[in-house]
Design a protein around this motif. Structure first.
Motif, short mmCIF file in Angstrom:
data_model
loop_
_atom_site.label_atom_id
_atom_site.label_comp_id
_atom_site.label_asym_id
_atom_site.label_seq_id
_atom_site.Cartn_x
_atom_site.Cartn_y
_atom_site.Cartn_z
N MET A 279 0.81 -1.22 0.00
CA MET A 279 0.00 0.00 0.00
C MET A 279 0.85 1.28 0.00
SD MET A 279 -3.20 -0.81 -0.24
CE MET A 279 -2.78 -2.19 -1.26
N LEU A 280 2.13 1.12 0.26
CA LEU A 280 3.00 2.30 0.25
C LEU A 280 3.07 2.92 -1.14
CD1 LEU A 280 5.98 1.20 2.55
CD2 LEU A 280 4.07 2.70 3.10
N SER A 281 2.99 2.09 -2.17
CA SER A 281 3.01 2.62 -3.53
C SER A 281 1.77 3.46 -3.80
CB SER A 281 3.10 1.47 -4.54
OG SER A 281 1.97 0.61 -4.42
N LEU A 282 0.65 3.10 -3.20
CA LEU A 282 -0.59 3.87 -3.34
C LEU A 282 -0.42 5.25 -2.71
CD1 LEU A 282 -3.59 4.29 -3.96
CD2 LEU A 282 -4.13 2.96 -1.90
N ILE A 283 0.13 5.29 -1.51
CA ILE A 283 0.34 6.56 -0.82
C ILE A 283 1.30 7.44 -1.61
CG2 ILE A 283 1.25 7.63 1.29
CD1 ILE A 283 0.33 5.11 2.79
N GLU A 284 2.40 6.86 -2.08
CA GLU A 284 3.39 7.63 -2.83
C GLU A 284 2.83 8.13 -4.15
OE1 GLU A 284 6.54 4.83 -3.09
OE2 GLU A 284 7.18 5.10 -1.00
N ASN A 285 1.95 7.36 -4.76
CA ASN A 285 1.34 7.78 -6.02
C ASN A 285 0.42 8.98 -5.82
OD1 ASN A 285 1.22 7.01 -8.90
ND2 ASN A 285 -0.96 6.72 -8.51
N ALA B 60 -6.67 1.54 14.07
CA ALA B 60 -5.33 1.22 14.59
C ALA B 60 -4.76 0.00 13.88
CB ALA B 60 -5.41 0.99 16.10
N GLN B 61 -5.62 -0.98 13.58
CA GLN B 61 -5.17 -2.16 12.83
C GLN B 61 -4.71 -1.75 11.43
OE1 GLN B 61 -8.85 -4.54 13.50
NE2 GLN B 61 -7.47 -6.21 14.03
N GLY B 62 -5.49 -0.87 10.79
CA GLY B 62 -5.13 -0.42 9.44
C GLY B 62 -3.83 0.35 9.43
N LEU C 90 -0.26 -0.62 7.51
CA LEU C 90 0.45 0.27 6.60
C LEU C 90 1.91 0.46 7.01
CD1 LEU C 90 -1.86 3.26 5.58
CD2 LEU C 90 -1.15 1.32 4.22
N ARG C 91 2.17 0.39 8.29
CA ARG C 91 3.52 0.61 8.80
C ARG C 91 4.29 -0.70 9.00
NH1 ARG C 91 2.66 5.85 12.82
NH2 ARG C 91 1.82 7.22 11.19
N GLY C 92 3.75 -1.77 8.46
CA GLY C 92 4.47 -3.04 8.45
C GLY C 92 4.50 -3.77 9.77
N ARG C 93 3.55 -3.47 10.65
CA ARG C 93 3.50 -4.16 11.93
C ARG C 93 2.39 -5.23 11.91
NH1 ARG C 93 3.88 0.66 16.49
NH2 ARG C 93 5.43 1.98 15.44
#
Length: 305
Positions: free
Chosen positions: A1-7, A247-249, A253-256
């Motif tokens: 999902m990081l690619s979505l945020i960066e896009n 908080a789960q979401g 996103l932060r890889g935890r």
């Protein structure tokens, strides 16, 4: 999902925390209320999200003459078939942008309630399912209140989170000017994920572990709000569930693979603040929901995990 945020960041410059929270809402099947002054990128955020996920988006311009059937659709008599056929409204989309929702009448606003909560539309005794990825991004202008109708408390509670874009810094605004010197970045924004990817990520979000101590911490926040002397309405169980899902979401996103108290505390304002109703006498003294929530979070000791 990081690619979505960066896009999305290619279009919405300097607002990564807001983009991140909007993606969290999408992963948690929640709806977002974007409240800020005009021209800060609220509509563009919705468009960038839709383009990045390659899904349909429809825009609903809320006005005082908007009818419920203009939102949900209407059954029309077909003379050829001698029967009524349903013509779907703009809610039958993946991402619905409800622009200036507070300009619609309470009757029109309430038409969104069933859609947002049940993810289906009932017309003339028939139920029509909405897409699995259905999400409402509603905008609200807090400065121009002429001819507007405040959202009822019940509808505010149906928004998973409330976000504010806020003005960019001088450096960020310079980058915005440079990015749009020739063309707008939204015109060439590619899709970097798909609806299937979002649905798969939703399943993974649900598997993020929430320990008993962290769950008790979230319930304690809600309980403290219900007992606060300056609040007329505290956090409902729906709000507690939203806090847990959010908080789960954010953890995903932060890889935890687990929810920590610091994630709960960081996402709580976006999810809980708009659910709090301040007593009139406290509001007169200058108290607001954000300040009271910050006090609750500071006073309640987080668990050690």
């Amino acid at each position: 999902m990081l690619s979505l945020i960066e896009n999305v960041e290619k279009v919405i410059i300097g607002k990564r925390p807001v983009i991140e929270l909007a993606v969290v809402a999408m992963l948690c099947r929640g709806h977002v209320l974007l409240e800020d002054v005009p021209g800060t990128g609220k509509t563009m955020l919705a468009r960038a999200l839709a383009r990045s996920v390659a899904v349909d988006m429809k825009r609903l311009q809320c006005t005082s003459d908007l009818l419920p059937s203009d939102i949900t659709g209407v059954a029309i008599y077909n003379q050829k078939t001698a029967d009524f056929e349903f013509r779907p409204g703009p809610v039958f989309t993946h991402l619905l942008l409800a622009d200036e929702i507070n300009r619609a009448t309470p009757r029109a606003q309430s038409a969104l309630l069933e859609c947002m909560e049940e993810f289906h539309v009932s017309v003339d005794g028939h139920t029509h399912e909405l897409p699995q990825l259905f999400m409402v991004l509603a905008t609200q202008n807090p400065i121009d209140m002429a001819g507007t109708h405040a959202l009822p408390e019940a509808q505010l509670d149906r928004f998973f989170m409330r976000l504010r874009m806020e003005y960019p810094s001088i450096e960020q605004e310079m980058r915005i000017l440079a990015a749009q010197a020739q063309t707008h970045p939204i015109d060439s924004l590619p899709a970097v994920t798909s609806e299937a990817d979002i649905m798969a990520a939703r399943a993974q979000v649900k598997s993020v572990h929430v320990s008993m101590d962290v769950a008790k911490y979230m319930v304690g926040i809600s309980a403290a709000s219900r007992q606060h002397s300056d609040l007329r309405l505290g956090i409902s169980p729906r709000g507690t569930l939203a806090l847990a899902r959010g908080a789960q979401g954010l953890a995903y996103l932060r890889g935890r693979d687990f929810v920590s108290p610091d994630l709960v505390k960081s996402i709580a304002p976006a999810i809980l603040e708009h659910r709090l109703i301040v007593k009139p006498q406290a509001a007169v003294m200058g108290r607001n929901a954000g300040e009271i929530l910050a006090e609750i979070l500071d006073r309640l000791p987080p668990p050690v995990v």
